[in-house]
Design an enzyme around this catalytic site. Structure first.
Site, PDB file in Angstrom:
ATOM      1  N   ASP A  31     -16.577  -8.137   6.297  1.00 44.38           N
ATOM      2  CA  ASP A  31     -15.123  -8.299   6.349  1.00 44.38           C
ATOM      3  C   ASP A  31     -14.803  -9.793   6.453  1.00 44.38           C
ATOM      4  OD1 ASP A  31     -12.611  -6.209   7.256  1.00 44.38           O
ATOM      5  OD2 ASP A  31     -12.304  -8.352   7.566  1.00 44.38           O
ATOM      6  N   ILE A  32     -13.774 -10.217   5.744  1.00 42.20           N
ATOM      7  CA  ILE A  32     -13.400 -11.638   5.708  1.00 42.20           C
ATOM      8  C   ILE A  32     -12.800 -12.095   7.045  1.00 42.20           C
ATOM      9  CG2 ILE A  32     -11.004 -11.418   4.892  1.00 42.20           C
ATOM     10  CD1 ILE A  32     -11.715 -13.514   2.736  1.00 42.20           C
ATOM     11  N   ASN A  88      -9.232   3.443   8.293  1.00 39.70           N
ATOM     12  CA  ASN A  88      -7.773   3.399   8.419  1.00 39.70           C
ATOM     13  C   ASN A  88      -7.175   4.110   7.213  1.00 39.70           C
ATOM     14  OD1 ASN A  88      -7.646   1.927  10.840  1.00 39.70           O
ATOM     15  ND2 ASN A  88      -8.019   0.020   9.729  1.00 39.70           N
ATOM     16  N   GLN A  95      -3.457   0.859   7.188  1.00 35.11           N
ATOM     17  CA  GLN A  95      -4.298   0.648   6.003  1.00 35.11           C
ATOM     18  C   GLN A  95      -3.610  -0.378   5.114  1.00 35.11           C
ATOM     19  OE1 GLN A  95      -5.168   4.153   3.634  1.00 35.11           O
ATOM     20  NE2 GLN A  95      -6.616   3.042   2.317  1.00 35.11           N
ATOM     21  N   HIS A 101     -12.391   2.353   2.425  1.00 42.09           N
ATOM     22  CA  HIS A 101     -13.413   1.493   3.006  1.00 42.09           C
ATOM     23  C   HIS A 101     -13.674   1.947   4.429  1.00 42.09           C
ATOM     24  CE1 HIS A 101      -9.414  -0.292   3.439  1.00 42.09           C
ATOM     25  NE2 HIS A 101      -9.792  -0.702   4.646  1.00 42.09           N
ATOM     26  N   HIS A 103     -14.934   0.729   7.906  1.00 39.58           N
ATOM     27  CA  HIS A 103     -15.276  -0.419   8.751  1.00 39.58           C
ATOM     28  C   HIS A 103     -16.471  -0.023   9.618  1.00 39.58           C
ATOM     29  CE1 HIS A 103     -11.326  -2.674   8.365  1.00 39.58           C
ATOM     30  NE2 HIS A 103     -10.905  -1.464   8.041  1.00 39.58           N
TER      31      HIS A 103
HETATM   32  P1  AMP Z   1      -7.555  -1.964   6.393  1.00 40.42           P
HETATM   33  O1  AMP Z   1      -6.503  -2.519   7.310  1.00 40.42           O
HETATM   34  O2  AMP Z   1      -8.350  -0.852   7.018  1.00 40.42           O
HETATM   35  O3  AMP Z   1      -6.992  -1.604   5.034  1.00 40.42           O
HETATM   36  O4  AMP Z   1      -8.619  -3.121   6.238  1.00 40.42           O
HETATM   37  C1  AMP Z   1      -8.711  -3.996   5.169  1.00 40.42           C
HETATM   38  C2  AMP Z   1      -9.760  -5.001   5.571  1.00 40.42           C
HETATM   39  O5  AMP Z   1     -10.118  -5.748   4.436  1.00 40.42           O
HETATM   40  C3  AMP Z   1      -9.315  -5.993   6.648  1.00 40.42           C
HETATM   41  O6  AMP Z   1     -10.176  -5.893   7.783  1.00 40.42           O
HETATM   42  C4  AMP Z   1      -9.433  -7.349   5.954  1.00 40.42           C
HETATM   43  O7  AMP Z   1      -9.870  -8.371   6.819  1.00 40.42           O
HETATM   44  C5  AMP Z   1     -10.455  -7.047   4.865  1.00 40.42           C
HETATM   45  N1  AMP Z   1     -10.368  -7.904   3.701  1.00 40.42           N
HETATM   46  C6  AMP Z   1      -9.252  -8.278   3.018  1.00 40.42           C
HETATM   47  N2  AMP Z   1      -9.590  -9.068   1.975  1.00 40.42           N
HETATM   48  C7  AMP Z   1     -10.954  -9.181   1.999  1.00 40.42           C
HETATM   49  C8  AMP Z   1     -11.899  -9.875   1.179  1.00 40.42           C
HETATM   50  N3  AMP Z   1     -11.527 -10.613   0.109  1.00 40.42           N
HETATM   51  N4  AMP Z   1     -13.203  -9.779   1.515  1.00 40.42           N
HETATM   52  C9  AMP Z   1     -13.596  -9.060   2.583  1.00 40.42           C
HETATM   53  N5  AMP Z   1     -12.752  -8.384   3.385  1.00 40.42           N
HETATM   54  C10 AMP Z   1     -11.449  -8.449   3.099  1.00 40.42           C
END
Ligand code: AMP
Ligand code: ZN
Length: 115
Positions: A31-32, A88, A95, A101, A103
């Site tokens: 995760d970024i 989520n 979400q 995805h 986590h």
């Molecule tokens: P959600 O809130 O469950 O939809 O989580 C989306 C997740 O994607 C968040 O934890 C973000 O930090 C992660 N995210 C968004 N953009 C990227 C990216 N380019 N690379 C890796 N993780 C990302």
């Protein structure tokens, strides 16, 4: 597949990510914005908006994804200490990316309930 889907673009390698594990059907990357020492996102390469939709459309793919979760936990050394899986789903769960995805969070004590 969907060019306006961020995670499809990561699958296509059009957007960079730190990939930690990959199979024919599943990709795992960090995760970024990590919320724990281990914070990996495990996704199907095929686009499905959420976990339930994926499982209904392709139960085997849901199984593939969970198998990769186990490999990621082992590779990051959290299989014994424990970890949390979060899907989520929808607005109340915040979400933000509508490509399913999982986590994988670990490497520190995780409080419960999550709030
Ligand atoms: P959600 O809130 O469950 O939809 O989580 C989306 C997740 O994607 C968040 O934890 C973000 O930090 C992660 N995210 C968004 N953009 C990227 C990216 N380019 N690379 C890796 N993780 C990302
Ligand atoms: Zn997608």
């Amino acid at each position: 597949m969907s060019t306006d889907c961020l995670f499809c673009r990561i699958v296509e390698r059009a957007v960079p990510a730190t990939v930690v594990y990959e199979t024919d059907t599943v990709l795992a990357f960090r995760d970024i914005d990590p919320q724990a020492p281990t914070h990996v996102l495990v996704i199907p390469k095929e686009h499905h908006p959420d976990a339930a939709t994926m499982a209904a459309a392709d139960p085997g793919l849901a199984g593939d994804l969970l198998a990769v979760v186990g490999e990621v936990a082992k590779a990051d050394g959290v299989d014994d200490s424990g970890y949390r899986l979060v899907f989520n789903t929808g607005a109340d769960a915040n979400q933000t990316v509508f490509h399913v995805h999982c986590h994988v969070l670990g490497g520190r004590h995780l409080s419960w309930p999550p709030g």
